[in-house]
Design a protein around this motif. Structure first.
Motif, PDB file in Angstrom:
ATOM      1  N   UNK A 288     -14.005 -50.436 -16.973  1.00 30.73           N
ATOM      2  CA  UNK A 288     -12.541 -50.542 -17.026  1.00 30.73           C
ATOM      3  C   UNK A 288     -12.129 -51.181 -18.346  1.00 30.73           C
ATOM      4  N   UNK A 289     -11.058 -50.637 -18.961  1.00 34.30           N
ATOM      5  CA  UNK A 289     -10.487 -51.281 -20.151  1.00 34.30           C
ATOM      6  C   UNK A 289      -9.028 -51.629 -19.854  1.00 34.30           C
ATOM      7  N   UNK A 290      -8.508 -52.683 -20.472  1.00 30.15           N
ATOM      8  CA  UNK A 290      -7.119 -53.061 -20.239  1.00 30.15           C
ATOM      9  C   UNK A 290      -6.147 -52.174 -21.011  1.00 30.15           C
ATOM     10  N   UNK A 291      -4.983 -51.972 -20.422  1.00 29.10           N
ATOM     11  CA  UNK A 291      -3.880 -51.289 -21.092  1.00 29.10           C
ATOM     12  C   UNK A 291      -2.757 -52.319 -21.257  1.00 29.10           C
ATOM     13  N   UNK A 292      -2.502 -52.725 -22.503  1.00 25.57           N
ATOM     14  CA  UNK A 292      -1.478 -53.714 -22.831  1.00 25.57           C
ATOM     15  C   UNK A 292      -0.164 -52.993 -23.108  1.00 25.57           C
ATOM     16  N   UNK A 293       0.937 -53.524 -22.569  1.00 23.69           N
ATOM     17  CA  UNK A 293       2.220 -52.806 -22.609  1.00 23.69           C
ATOM     18  C   UNK A 293       3.260 -53.511 -23.468  1.00 23.69           C
ATOM     19  N   UNK A 294       4.071 -52.697 -24.137  1.00 20.83           N
ATOM     20  CA  UNK A 294       5.119 -53.178 -25.034  1.00 20.83           C
ATOM     21  C   UNK A 294       6.374 -52.342 -24.874  1.00 20.83           C
ATOM     22  N   UNK A 295       7.502 -52.960 -25.179  1.00 23.73           N
ATOM     23  CA  UNK A 295       8.740 -52.236 -25.402  1.00 23.73           C
ATOM     24  C   UNK A 295       9.049 -52.363 -26.882  1.00 23.73           C
ATOM     25  N   UNK A 296       9.733 -51.369 -27.452  1.00 22.38           N
ATOM     26  CA  UNK A 296      10.156 -51.467 -28.852  1.00 22.38           C
ATOM     27  C   UNK A 296      11.578 -50.947 -28.953  1.00 22.38           C
ATOM     28  N   UNK A 297      12.444 -51.773 -29.513  1.00 24.93           N
ATOM     29  CA  UNK A 297      13.838 -51.373 -29.709  1.00 24.93           C
ATOM     30  C   UNK A 297      13.945 -50.577 -31.002  1.00 24.93           C
ATOM     31  N   UNK A 298      14.567 -49.415 -30.918  1.00 23.19           N
ATOM     32  CA  UNK A 298      14.746 -48.575 -32.096  1.00 23.19           C
ATOM     33  C   UNK A 298      16.224 -48.517 -32.463  1.00 23.19           C
ATOM     34  N   UNK A 299      16.481 -48.186 -33.731  1.00 23.29           N
ATOM     35  CA  UNK A 299      17.845 -48.180 -34.255  1.00 23.29           C
ATOM     36  C   UNK A 299      18.609 -46.900 -33.952  1.00 23.29           C
ATOM     37  N   UNK A 300      17.885 -45.794 -33.817  1.00 26.87           N
ATOM     38  CA  UNK A 300      18.572 -44.533 -33.506  1.00 26.87           C
ATOM     39  C   UNK A 300      17.663 -43.660 -32.660  1.00 26.87           C
ATOM     40  N   UNK A 301      18.241 -42.613 -32.097  1.00 24.92           N
ATOM     41  CA  UNK A 301      17.524 -41.767 -31.149  1.00 24.92           C
ATOM     42  C   UNK A 301      16.670 -40.685 -31.804  1.00 24.92           C
ATOM     43  N   UNK A 302      16.706 -40.584 -33.112  1.00 24.78           N
ATOM     44  CA  UNK A 302      15.941 -39.556 -33.805  1.00 24.78           C
ATOM     45  C   UNK A 302      14.524 -40.045 -34.077  1.00 24.78           C
ATOM     46  N   UNK A 303      13.592 -39.593 -33.255  1.00 20.72           N
ATOM     47  CA  UNK A 303      12.193 -39.949 -33.406  1.00 20.72           C
ATOM     48  C   UNK A 303      11.429 -38.744 -33.930  1.00 20.72           C
ATOM     49  N   UNK A 304      10.307 -39.003 -34.551  1.00 18.14           N
ATOM     50  CA  UNK A 304       9.405 -37.922 -34.944  1.00 18.14           C
ATOM     51  C   UNK A 304       8.515 -37.622 -33.745  1.00 18.14           C
ATOM     52  N   UNK A 305       7.762 -36.559 -33.848  1.00 16.74           N
ATOM     53  CA  UNK A 305       6.870 -36.218 -32.745  1.00 16.74           C
ATOM     54  C   UNK A 305       5.532 -35.757 -33.313  1.00 16.74           C
ATOM     55  N   UNK A 306       4.458 -36.332 -32.789  1.00 12.46           N
ATOM     56  CA  UNK A 306       3.116 -35.965 -33.267  1.00 12.46           C
ATOM     57  C   UNK A 306       2.614 -34.763 -32.490  1.00 12.46           C
ATOM     58  N   UNK A 307       1.462 -34.271 -32.890  1.00 10.50           N
ATOM     59  CA  UNK A 307       0.864 -33.128 -32.199  1.00 10.50           C
ATOM     60  C   UNK A 307       0.395 -33.487 -30.790  1.00 10.50           C
ATOM     61  N   UNK A 308       0.305 -34.785 -30.477  1.00  8.96           N
ATOM     62  CA  UNK A 308      -0.107 -35.205 -29.137  1.00  8.96           C
ATOM     63  C   UNK A 308       0.951 -34.895 -28.087  1.00  8.96           C
ATOM     64  N   UNK A 309       2.204 -34.717 -28.545  1.00 10.98           N
ATOM     65  CA  UNK A 309       3.315 -34.464 -27.628  1.00 10.98           C
ATOM     66  C   UNK A 309       4.036 -33.186 -28.016  1.00 10.98           C
ATOM     67  N   UNK A 310       4.638 -32.532 -27.018  1.00 12.33           N
ATOM     68  CA  UNK A 310       5.407 -31.333 -27.338  1.00 12.33           C
ATOM     69  C   UNK A 310       6.902 -31.603 -27.355  1.00 12.33           C
ATOM     70  N   UNK A 311       7.331 -32.717 -26.763  1.00 11.77           N
ATOM     71  CA  UNK A 311       8.751 -33.090 -26.807  1.00 11.77           C
ATOM     72  C   UNK A 311       8.909 -34.542 -26.374  1.00 11.77           C
TER      73      UNK A 311
END
Length: 151
Positions: free
Chosen positions: A93-116
């Motif tokens: 088992x490995x731990x999964x550490x969680x975070x929130x991040x506040x962003x300034x605008x809704x326009x994010x980029x998208x990597x090949x790991x995600x389709x949307x």
């Protein structure tokens, strides 16, 4: 760099003018399920450095944004994360550490790991998320942000 035996989960959020909080969820390219930004650490990297690197690589989120380390921390099976006993036969088992991040605008980029990606309210996020660890993390983040708004 070698893969470190932990995982991070990052949930981007934005505060709207009406004080409503919206969360960004990402649909995996291959598996098709929705989740936050997730990724593994590299040896020598701190957990927060991993979170910032993964958020930048997968969504173009700048590293100077406001990160909140959550209390939420889940255990994930090594095989489900990396497909093998990468760190020896005794590391299950490995731990999964969680975070929130506040962003300034809704326009994010998208990597090949995600389709949307999609911006959603908390209630919609809970319905969309596949993993219980993601649901727990977004619940905690939502509660922290709502309580912060009351101050």
């Amino acid at each position: 760099m070698a893969r470190a035996p932990y995982q991070v989960l990052i949930i981007p959020y934005i505060r709207k003018e009406d004080h409503k909080i919206m969360f960004a969820l990402f649909r995996r390219s291959q598996e098709g399920y929705w989740q936050g930004i997730a990724g593994g650490g590299e040896e020598g990297e701190s957990i927060i450095e991993t979170a910032k690197r993964e958020a930048f690589e997968e969504a173009g989120i700048q590293q100077d944004q406001k990160y909140i380390q959550l209390d939420s921390c889940s255990g994930l099976s090594v095989v489900s994360v990396v497909g093998e006993f990468m760190w020896g036969c005794d590391k299950y088992i490995i731990p999964e550490h969680c975070f929130g991040v506040e962003v300034d605008n809704q326009d994010l980029l998208i990597s090949s790991e995600h389709k949307e990606y999609k911006w959603v309210c908390y209630e919609e996020a809970i319905e969309m998320l596949k993993w219980d660890s993601n649901k727990t993390a977004i619940w905690e983040l939502n509660q922290r942000l709502l309580r912060e708004n009351l101050k």
